[in-house]
Write an enzyme that holds these catalytic residues in place. Structure first.
Site, short mmCIF file in Angstrom:
data_model
loop_
_atom_site.label_atom_id
_atom_site.label_comp_id
_atom_site.label_asym_id
_atom_site.label_seq_id
_atom_site.Cartn_x
_atom_site.Cartn_y
_atom_site.Cartn_z
N TYR A 336 16.54 6.13 -5.71
CA TYR A 336 15.62 5.77 -7.08
C TYR A 336 15.86 6.61 -8.21
O TYR A 336 16.10 7.86 -7.81
CB TYR A 336 14.17 5.64 -6.53
CG TYR A 336 13.66 4.81 -5.48
CD1 TYR A 336 14.41 3.68 -4.92
CD2 TYR A 336 12.32 4.88 -4.89
CE1 TYR A 336 14.04 2.95 -4.13
CE2 TYR A 336 11.91 4.14 -3.92
CZ TYR A 336 12.71 3.22 -3.62
OH TYR A 336 12.14 2.21 -2.52
N GLU A 412 -13.12 4.60 -2.49
CA GLU A 412 -12.97 3.10 -3.26
C GLU A 412 -13.53 3.32 -4.62
O GLU A 412 -13.34 2.36 -5.35
CB GLU A 412 -13.49 2.17 -2.31
CG GLU A 412 -12.75 2.06 -1.07
CD GLU A 412 -13.49 1.32 -0.09
OE1 GLU A 412 -14.73 1.21 -0.18
OE2 GLU A 412 -12.83 0.31 0.63
#
Ligand code: NI
Length: 435
Positions: A336, A412
């Site tokens: 990458y 979350e």
């Protein structure tokens, strides 16, 4: 992406005039709050049903179902198991792409979450637990809810939004390379319609929940692999003079490689890393083997430096081997490129993040030596990638589990900031768009 050690510098943005949210953004912020529990539910579904790179079948089915329910044009499969959806706003404007990655990791989950994964799958011929241990479950949930919010306000939307759900960010299986973002770009995800700008984020378990960290220019390193096969001559361990000992040559090569970063790389320009992570040679103490094999990873932030480091590794290994009467086959695996944030786009969009998360919660980070295949999109179109803090406040930082570990978890509550950021970046970019 894992184990990022953040050194955060808080930057003053006093010279930036912060725009007020538009009427539409007040509505989308309220929508995000109203859809928060749905987003958490989606994230838990993905978390409990993780799939490995290029095997995201159930994951993509769930994504397709959600996007179709919003009335979007959905394309599947793209780049093996990826999903792309188009939302066409009623007003003219640019094409903005938003990207989430979909794959999980071959790790057996241990964090005791009620929705922890029990999935087991084959990875390279081995049975292993599968776990969303990098937060890609949260990325998908945030992007699906961003799509839901933007679709609701289609009549007021300027331009088009392309939602990219990308498989195999962690790397396609060896015989399915290239995959992930590289393959998506090859398959034309940035065309038809042509993308003007792309945004993406990554949750970060070591950054306080709700914070956003970004940087202009090189944010994340390039990653390349290196395999070095040292061939010598075997002999009895008692008579080394009959051998060309590949273990000793390999040891010298490992030492030699240390000077590439420390003595031969211009570190004031950008950082670089050369790590040998695996050494294999021999089976028994009294046998000098014929071959030693080294495997390593290379990280750089600059294309020229990347090329130079590759050349130096080859030169160092080959010449050290030659000097000892051995040979070294050096194979560089280009993986990458560096994740480089477009400077103009970054400075234009930073105020949008500040308005989303609050001035105190937006920080500029140092570059990190992890890699991200979001870089492939950025090579083609202006792109902006940032980190969303997901450190759960109830845990002690010293024991905070990092990415790619069995104990990984995120808060979350951070997803609300994340979804607002994605929506606000899209709306602000479209608003400021000039042909
Ligand atoms: Ni990741």
């Amino acid at each position: 992406m894992k184990n990022i050690f953040f050194i955060i510098i808080i930057v003053s943005f006093t010279n930036v005039v912060l725009a007020q949210p538009t009427k539409l953004q007040s509505k989308t912020d309220a929508d995000a709050k109203a859809l928060e529990s749905k987003m958490i539910e989606l994230r838990r579904y993905f978390h409990e049903n993780p799939e490995l790179s290029n095997r995201e079948f159930r994951t993509s089915a769930k994504i397709v179902e959600h996007l179709k329910s919003l009335g979007l044009e959905v394309q599947y499969p793209v780049a093996k198991t990826g999903v792309v959806a188009l939302l066409k706003g009623a007003k003219p404007g640019p094409v903005v792409a938003l990207r989430a990655d979909m794959d999980a990791l071959p790790i057996t989950e241990r964090n005791g979450l009620p929705f922890a994964s029990k999935v087991v799958a084959d990875f390279g011929g081995q049975q292993t637990g599968v776990m969303h241990a990098c937060g890609h479950d949260a990325h998908m949930a945030m992007l699906l809810i961003a799509a839901e919010i933007l679709a609701k306000h289609k009549a007021e939307l300027k331009g088009t939004v392309k939602f990219i759900f990308q498989p195999a960010e962690e790397g396609a299986p060896a015989d399915e390379w290239p995959g992930g973002a590289e393959l998506m770009v090859k398959e034309g995800v940035l065309e038809n319609p042509k993308v003007d700008a792309i945004f993406g984020l990554h949750v970060q378990s070591l950054l306080p929940s709700g914070q956003i960290a970004y940087r202009s220019g090189g944010l994340m390193a390039s990653v390349d692999g290196v395999d070095i096969k040292v061939k010598g001559k075997g002999a009895h361990g008692a008579t080394p003079w009959d051998s060309v000992d590949p273990i000793v040559v390999a040891a010298q090569i490992i030492q030699g490689l240390q000077t590439i970063v420390s003595r031969q790389t211009e570190l004031t320009k950008a950082g670089a890393v050369v790590t040998i992570g695996s050494v294999h040679a021999g089976v028994r103490r009294n046998i000098i083997p014929e071959v030693a094999v080294l495997e390593g990873t290379i990280r750089t932030f600059d294309d020229d430096m990347q090329k130079k480091v590759h050349e130096k590794i080859k030169l160092t290994a080959e010449k050290i081997a030659e000097g000892s009467g051995a040979t070294a086959d050096v194979n560089i695996l280009v993986m990458y490129p560096a994740t480089v944030n477009h400077a103009e786009l970054t400075s234009k969009m930073a105020p949008s993040l500040i308005r989303t998360a609050g001035e105190k919660n937006v920080v500029v980070t140092q570059p990190v030596t992890m890699a991200e295949d979001f870089s492939f999109y950025q090579r083609k179109v202006p792109g902006f990638f940032f980190f969303l803090g997901g450190y759960p406040a109830h845990l002690n930082l010293k024991t905070q589990p990092t990415h790619h570990t069995a104990d990984f978890m995120i808060d979350e509550a951070a997803m609300l900031t994340g979804v607002k950021a994605l929506v606000n970046l899209t709306l602000d970019y479209s608003e400021g768009w000039k042909k």
